[in-house]
Design a protein around this motif. Structure first.
Motif, PDB file in Angstrom:
ATOM      1  N   LEU A  48       0.830  -1.200   0.000  1.00  0.00           N
ATOM      2  CA  LEU A  48       0.000   0.000   0.000  1.00  0.00           C
ATOM      3  C   LEU A  48       0.868   1.255   0.000  1.00  0.00           C
ATOM      4  N   ARG A  49       1.940   1.228   0.795  1.00  0.00           N
ATOM      5  CA  ARG A  49       2.841   2.372   0.848  1.00  0.00           C
ATOM      6  C   ARG A  49       3.543   2.576  -0.489  1.00  0.00           C
ATOM      7  N   CYS A  50       3.953   1.492  -1.109  1.00  0.00           N
ATOM      8  CA  CYS A  50       4.613   1.574  -2.416  1.00  0.00           C
ATOM      9  C   CYS A  50       3.663   2.136  -3.467  1.00  0.00           C
ATOM     10  N   THR A  51       2.413   1.643  -3.460  1.00  0.00           N
ATOM     11  CA  THR A  51       1.414   2.143  -4.418  1.00  0.00           C
ATOM     12  C   THR A  51       1.155   3.624  -4.204  1.00  0.00           C
ATOM     13  N   ALA A  73      -3.192  10.765  -2.799  1.00  0.00           N
ATOM     14  CA  ALA A  73      -2.257   9.681  -2.515  1.00  0.00           C
ATOM     15  C   ALA A  73      -1.450   9.946  -1.255  1.00  0.00           C
ATOM     16  N   ILE A  74      -0.864  11.143  -1.146  1.00  0.00           N
ATOM     17  CA  ILE A  74       0.046  11.410  -0.030  1.00  0.00           C
ATOM     18  C   ILE A  74      -0.698  11.581   1.289  1.00  0.00           C
ATOM     19  N   ARG A  75      -1.950  12.088   1.236  1.00  0.00           N
ATOM     20  CA  ARG A  75      -2.744  12.282   2.451  1.00  0.00           C
ATOM     21  C   ARG A  75      -3.694  11.117   2.711  1.00  0.00           C
ATOM     22  N   GLU A  76      -3.720  10.168   1.768  1.00  0.00           N
ATOM     23  CA  GLU A  76      -4.618   9.008   1.853  1.00  0.00           C
ATOM     24  C   GLU A  76      -6.060   9.463   2.084  1.00  0.00           C
ATOM     25  N   ASN A  77      -6.461  10.419   1.260  1.00  0.00           N
ATOM     26  CA  ASN A  77      -7.805  10.993   1.341  1.00  0.00           C
ATOM     27  C   ASN A  77      -8.702  10.273   0.339  1.00  0.00           C
ATOM     28  N   LYS A  78      -9.656   9.520   0.857  1.00  0.00           N
ATOM     29  CA  LYS A  78     -10.511   8.722  -0.017  1.00  0.00           C
ATOM     30  C   LYS A  78     -11.419   9.593  -0.882  1.00  0.00           C
ATOM     31  N   VAL A 134     -12.763  11.379  -6.407  1.00  0.00           N
ATOM     32  CA  VAL A 134     -12.960  12.411  -7.426  1.00  0.00           C
ATOM     33  C   VAL A 134     -11.966  12.217  -8.567  1.00  0.00           C
ATOM     34  N   PHE A 135     -10.703  11.925  -8.219  1.00  0.00           N
ATOM     35  CA  PHE A 135      -9.671  11.672  -9.222  1.00  0.00           C
ATOM     36  C   PHE A 135     -10.052  10.491 -10.113  1.00  0.00           C
ATOM     37  N   LEU A 136     -10.479   9.405  -9.488  1.00  0.00           N
ATOM     38  CA  LEU A 136     -10.866   8.212 -10.235  1.00  0.00           C
ATOM     39  C   LEU A 136     -12.074   8.484 -11.123  1.00  0.00           C
ATOM     40  N   THR A 137     -13.029   9.260 -10.617  1.00  0.00           N
ATOM     41  CA  THR A 137     -14.224   9.584 -11.404  1.00  0.00           C
ATOM     42  C   THR A 137     -13.872  10.398 -12.642  1.00  0.00           C
ATOM     43  N   LEU A 138     -12.988  11.388 -12.484  1.00  0.00           N
ATOM     44  CA  LEU A 138     -12.582  12.224 -13.613  1.00  0.00           C
ATOM     45  C   LEU A 138     -11.833  11.414 -14.668  1.00  0.00           C
ATOM     46  N   ILE A 139     -10.909  10.570 -14.200  1.00  0.00           N
ATOM     47  CA  ILE A 139     -10.153   9.729 -15.135  1.00  0.00           C
ATOM     48  C   ILE A 139     -11.095   8.798 -15.886  1.00  0.00           C
ATOM     49  N   VAL A 196      -6.071   2.081 -12.323  1.00  0.00           N
ATOM     50  CA  VAL A 196      -5.738   0.887 -11.539  1.00  0.00           C
ATOM     51  C   VAL A 196      -5.045   1.265 -10.236  1.00  0.00           C
ATOM     52  N   SER A 197      -4.109   2.209 -10.304  1.00  0.00           N
ATOM     53  CA  SER A 197      -3.398   2.645  -9.102  1.00  0.00           C
ATOM     54  C   SER A 197      -4.351   3.273  -8.099  1.00  0.00           C
ATOM     55  N   ALA A 198      -5.254   4.133  -8.596  1.00  0.00           N
ATOM     56  CA  ALA A 198      -6.203   4.787  -7.699  1.00  0.00           C
ATOM     57  C   ALA A 198      -7.145   3.774  -7.060  1.00  0.00           C
ATOM     58  N   MET A 199      -7.596   2.794  -7.825  1.00  0.00           N
ATOM     59  CA  MET A 199      -8.498   1.779  -7.269  1.00  0.00           C
ATOM     60  C   MET A 199      -7.786   0.921  -6.234  1.00  0.00           C
ATOM     61  N   CYS A 200      -6.542   0.538  -6.509  1.00  0.00           N
ATOM     62  CA  CYS A 200      -5.788  -0.269  -5.546  1.00  0.00           C
ATOM     63  C   CYS A 200      -5.566   0.500  -4.240  1.00  0.00           C
ATOM     64  N   LEU A 201      -5.200   1.760  -4.361  1.00  0.00           N
ATOM     65  CA  LEU A 201      -4.958   2.557  -3.161  1.00  0.00           C
ATOM     66  C   LEU A 201      -6.267   2.789  -2.396  1.00  0.00           C
TER      67      LEU A 201
END
Length: 246
Positions: A6-9, A76-81, A86-91, A236-241
């Motif tokens: 999780l930290r690596c992602t 990612a850095i703040r682990e804010n869901k 929002v990022f995943l929705t836009l992408i 994929v990265s956003a969903m995994c995180l």
């Protein structure tokens, strides 16, 4: 092990979106510089249709990349869901819009013929009218690609343009000019619109645009593959995180 993954992602996604954020900031700054119209810039840009079209797409592209990079980095850095969602929705929205555009282009490819464009030009083109989006678009195309009509100047015969301007054979956008876009000097506009072939562009825009597209088709294809791959990686990265933070 799960925490390390999780930290690596999280760090990979942060670095990836940091590049997007920096690139978006650069495009935003460059787009603002273009809007200020620096001396001599348009003279260079309008000599190449690709540069002309890309220069005015910098600001919206920069804004989109800036927003995506900001949301991705902070999420990612703040682990804010919420930010990640929002990022995943836009992408996802951008990816689906591109997919829909490709499907529509495939479904309606048979209608994008020379005859179809000629018929539409005869019916709707009005001449020098910047308030009509159809006319404005055609004027821009004929100016950028140094062409006239779909197949040639004869496309304006028995058209709406000739009804509105019976003393002209072709619109001003077909005339040859010197200088740069926005401050163009016509060689002889009166002779051009009256029918003198030496002072107008005689190549049709359909052929001019096909030649242009064939020149850059491999570059466009490679760019499309890179963009789609990047979007898939980001999703994929956003969903995994996002799942890891559940």
């Amino acid at each position: 092990m799960e925490g390390d993954c999780l930290r690596c992602t999280r760090y990979v996604m942060f670095i990836f979106n940091l590049f997007i954020f920096v690139g978006g900031s650069f495009l935003l700054g460059l787009g603002a510089w273009v809007l200020l119209d620096p001396p001599g810039f348009r003279e260079v840009v309008t000599s190449n249709p690709l540069l002309f079209m890309c220069s005015y797409a910098l600001l919206p592209l920069g804004a989109v990349f800036f927003l995506l990079g900001f949301l991705g980095c902070c999420g990612a850095i703040r682990e804010n869901k919420c930010l990640l969602l929002v990022f995943l929705t836009l992408i996802l929205f951008i990816f689906l819009a591109e997919l829909a555009a490709a499907i529509l282009a495939f479904l309606f490819r048979e209608h994008l013929t020379r005859e179809y464009f000629t018929q539409e030009l005869k019916r709707h083109y009005q001449g020098h009218n910047d308030t009509d989006i159809f006319t404005f678009t055609w004027n821009a195309i004929m100016t950028i690609f140094d062409c006239c009509g779909v197949s040639g100047p004869e496309d304006f015969e028995q058209s709406l343009f000739r009804l509105l301007s019976p003393h002209k054979t072709v619109p001003e956008a077909c005339c040859r000019r010197r200088g740069y876009h926005g401050d163009m000097e016509y060689i002889n506009m009166e002779e051009c619109v009256s029918g003198t072939a030496a002072f107008r562009h005689n190549e049709g825009c359909y052929s001019a645009m096909l030649d242009f597209l064939q020149t850059y088709i491999y570059t466009a294809g490679a760019l499309a593959v890179v963009v789609l791959t990047t979007e898939l990686f980001a999703m994929v990265s956003a969903m995994c995180l996002f799942r890891g933070m559940q």
